[in-house]
Design an enzyme around this catalytic site. Structure first.
Site, PDB file in Angstrom:
ATOM      1  N   LYS A 115       0.832  -1.207   0.000  1.00  0.00           N
ATOM      2  CA  LYS A 115       0.000   0.000   0.000  1.00  0.00           C
ATOM      3  C   LYS A 115       0.864   1.254   0.000  1.00  0.00           C
ATOM      4  CE  LYS A 115      -4.445  -1.543   1.771  1.00  0.00           C
ATOM      5  NZ  LYS A 115      -5.562  -1.303   2.671  1.00  0.00           N
ATOM      6  N   LYS A 198      -6.693  -9.038  -7.716  1.00  0.00           N
ATOM      7  CA  LYS A 198      -7.824  -9.257  -6.806  1.00  0.00           C
ATOM      8  C   LYS A 198      -8.859  -8.152  -6.998  1.00  0.00           C
ATOM      9  CE  LYS A 198      -7.945  -7.769  -2.370  1.00  0.00           C
ATOM     10  NZ  LYS A 198      -8.270  -7.674  -0.954  1.00  0.00           N
ATOM     11  N   LYS A 201     -12.333  -2.982  -3.393  1.00  0.00           N
ATOM     12  CA  LYS A 201     -13.191  -1.807  -3.243  1.00  0.00           C
ATOM     13  C   LYS A 201     -12.514  -0.558  -3.757  1.00  0.00           C
ATOM     14  CE  LYS A 201     -14.447  -2.959   1.329  1.00  0.00           C
ATOM     15  NZ  LYS A 201     -13.130  -2.852   1.936  1.00  0.00           N
TER      16      LYS A 201
HETATM   17  N1  AQP Z   1     -11.447 -10.149  -4.313  1.00  0.00           N
HETATM   18  C1  AQP Z   1     -11.715 -10.744  -3.166  1.00  0.00           C
HETATM   19  N2  AQP Z   1     -11.991 -12.064  -3.143  1.00  0.00           N
HETATM   20  C2  AQP Z   1     -12.289 -12.670  -1.964  1.00  0.00           C
HETATM   21  N3  AQP Z   1     -12.318 -12.038  -0.785  1.00  0.00           N
HETATM   22  C3  AQP Z   1     -12.050 -10.724  -0.768  1.00  0.00           C
HETATM   23  N4  AQP Z   1     -12.004  -9.815   0.217  1.00  0.00           N
HETATM   24  C4  AQP Z   1     -11.699  -8.624  -0.300  1.00  0.00           C
HETATM   25  N5  AQP Z   1     -11.537  -8.712  -1.629  1.00  0.00           N
HETATM   26  C5  AQP Z   1     -11.745 -10.012  -1.944  1.00  0.00           C
HETATM   27  C6  AQP Z   1     -12.297 -10.107   1.624  1.00  0.00           C
HETATM   28  O1  AQP Z   1     -13.183  -9.113   2.087  1.00  0.00           O
HETATM   29  C7  AQP Z   1     -12.810  -8.676   3.385  1.00  0.00           C
HETATM   30  C8  AQP Z   1     -12.601  -7.173   3.277  1.00  0.00           C
HETATM   31  O2  AQP Z   1     -11.617  -6.703   4.054  1.00  0.00           O
HETATM   32  P1  AQP Z   1     -11.170  -5.177   4.054  1.00  0.00           P
HETATM   33  O3  AQP Z   1     -12.305  -4.293   3.747  1.00  0.00           O
HETATM   34  O4  AQP Z   1     -10.514  -4.963   5.362  1.00  0.00           O
HETATM   35  O5  AQP Z   1     -10.086  -4.971   2.950  1.00  0.00           O
HETATM   36  P2  AQP Z   1      -9.518  -5.748   1.756  1.00  0.00           P
HETATM   37  O6  AQP Z   1      -9.292  -7.183   2.037  1.00  0.00           O
HETATM   38  O7  AQP Z   1      -8.328  -4.988   1.296  1.00  0.00           O
HETATM   39  O8  AQP Z   1     -10.732  -5.638   0.736  1.00  0.00           O
HETATM   40  P3  AQP Z   1     -10.856  -4.676  -0.472  1.00  0.00           P
HETATM   41  O9  AQP Z   1     -12.228  -4.813  -1.022  1.00  0.00           O
HETATM   42  O10 AQP Z   1      -9.725  -4.889  -1.411  1.00  0.00           O
HETATM   43  O11 AQP Z   1     -10.765  -3.260   0.232  1.00  0.00           O
HETATM   44  P4  AQP Z   1      -9.758  -2.046   0.024  1.00  0.00           P
HETATM   45  O12 AQP Z   1      -9.823  -1.740  -1.431  1.00  0.00           O
HETATM   46  O13 AQP Z   1     -10.331  -0.963   0.874  1.00  0.00           O
HETATM   47  O14 AQP Z   1      -8.395  -2.462   0.463  1.00  0.00           O
HETATM   48  C9  AQP Z   1     -11.601  -9.498   3.788  1.00  0.00           C
HETATM   49  O15 AQP Z   1     -12.029 -10.601   4.556  1.00  0.00           O
HETATM   50  C10 AQP Z   1     -11.038  -9.973   2.470  1.00  0.00           C
HETATM   51  O16 AQP Z   1     -10.322 -11.184   2.564  1.00  0.00           O
END
Ligand code: AQP
Length: 336
Positions: A115, A198, A201
């Site tokens: 990040k 992946k 969001k």
């Molecule tokens: N693409 C994905 N496939 C499966 N699981 C996913 N998760 C996220 N993306 C996928 C799971 O969703 C949860 C979200 O955790 P988070 O909001 O703390 O952040 P993250 O994992 O970094 O998810 P994002 O959507 O990618 O958010 P941003 O963009 O804000 O960093 C976790 O349990 C993750 O495994």
């Protein structure tokens, strides 16, 4: 009476809507684990602050995230569902954990490296660097046994375990040492336009992201525009056919058939049929969730009330743990 193991998990309110990966990779698992666990689910808003956020948007996103948890089947009268900043002990325990975490140890966390490298390490905040100790505090406050996480968060749970053991050794038995519950690879969803990344969001472009709160027509259109691969055969092959494999994973997660069974169904049929079926399957699951979430968001007072009651429940447990920790490290109790 056998007590159920305690589970803690959370998501960042880092967008207006959750995406399909958050649903398959987290919400579905959480919903199922409510039957076997004493579950605590958190909207980790303090974590979201580790990268710049627009204050007015963030406030909306916090409510929207909570509404989507409930709409997807997290029952706030069975599980504890609250907003992280409503329980001050998270930030307070994180501070104590910062004091027993090595700088080198924190520097090895790959998520920080990833990040931070996006905007240049010098521009990254101290908060982003300390993300893993805040996450450790989230988990350790609640005597958590199981932490369901994606692969990418495993290192943070390992650090949490190290910190729990270190604290227990230095100051006496205090924390339960949690176990990561790693979600199966089948639960990982990739970006529809760039199926080797992946789905996320905070993806730079939203054209490959399927949002839980999107209009059904928009969802169907995005899926129909998904990038596919050379050739015509519908076959699961992550290396050669990442786009098609991703669509098969989504269909399998939403329709319940195994990937192998799906491959047989599509013998002699093309990518168009596959996309059409994926779109239908996703829309039919998301439609009722979206309606329920929007209903909940129509009554923010009631949603805030639910979050308040749940935060009280969480505070009770968290304050107890924090009081023990403060005592163990030698802080003076406050007279009331
Ligand atoms: N693409 C994905 N496939 C499966 N699981 C996913 N998760 C996220 N993306 C996928 C799971 O969703 C949860 C979200 O955790 P988070 O909001 O703390 O952040 P993250 O994992 O970094 O998810 P994002 O959507 O990618 O958010 P941003 O963009 O804000 O960093 C976790 O349990 C993750 O495994």
């Amino acid at each position: 009476m056998n007590q159920k193991p305690r589970l803690f998990s959370g998501m960042q309110p880092s967008a207006d809507s959750l995406q399909i990966g958050n649903y398959v990779g987290a919400l579905v698992q959480w919903r199922n684990m409510q039957a076997t666990h004493d579950a605590i689910f958190c909207v980790v808003d303090l974590h979201a602050l580790t990268v710049p956020q627009d204050p007015a948007l963030l406030r909306t996103q916090i409510r929207r995230t909570a509404a989507q948890y409930i709409a997807a089947g997290i029952d706030p009268s069975v599980s504890t569902l609250f907003v992280q900043s409503h329980v001050p002990a998270h930030a307070e325990l994180a501070w104590v954990l910062n004091t027993i975490t090595g700088f080198g140890e924190a520097s090895r966390m790959t998520q920080f490296k990833d990040k931070a490298s996006r905007g240049g390490t010098d521009a990254a905040s101290l908060g982003l660097f300390a993300y893993p100790t805040l996450m450790a505090a989230d988990i350790l406050l609640y005597d958590t046994n199981d932490v369901p996480v994606g692969d990418d968060q495993k290192q943070h749970v390992e650090l949490t375990r190290d910190l729990a053991n270190r604290f227990n050794t230095r100051f006496g038995q205090t924390f339960v040492v949690p176990e990561p519950v790693i979600l199966p690879e089948g639960a990982r969803i990739y970006d529809l336009q760039n199926p080797i990344a992946k789905m996320s969001k905070s993806a730079i472009s939203d054209s490959g992201v399927v949002w839980l709160l999107d209009e059904p027509a928009a969802t169907a259109k995005k899926i129909r525009s998904a990038v596919t691969d050379a050739g015509r055969e519908v076959r699961f092959d992550r290396g050669e056919k990442p786009g098609v494999s991703n669509l098969l994973t989504i269909l399998s997660s939403f329709g319940g058939s195994s990937i192998t069974a799906l491959e047989e169904t599509y013998v002699g049929r093309g990518y168009g049929d596959l996309k059409k079926d994926v779109a239908e399957a996703v829309v039919s699951v998301f439609e009722p969730i979206r309606s329920r979430a929007l209903e909940l968001l129509d009554d923010p007072g009631e949603l805030d009330r639910i979050l308040g009651v749940n935060a009280d429940r969480a505070n009770e447990i968290a304050e107890d743990t924090l009081a023990t920790v403060y005592d163990r490290v030698g802080l003076l109790p406050r007279r009331r």
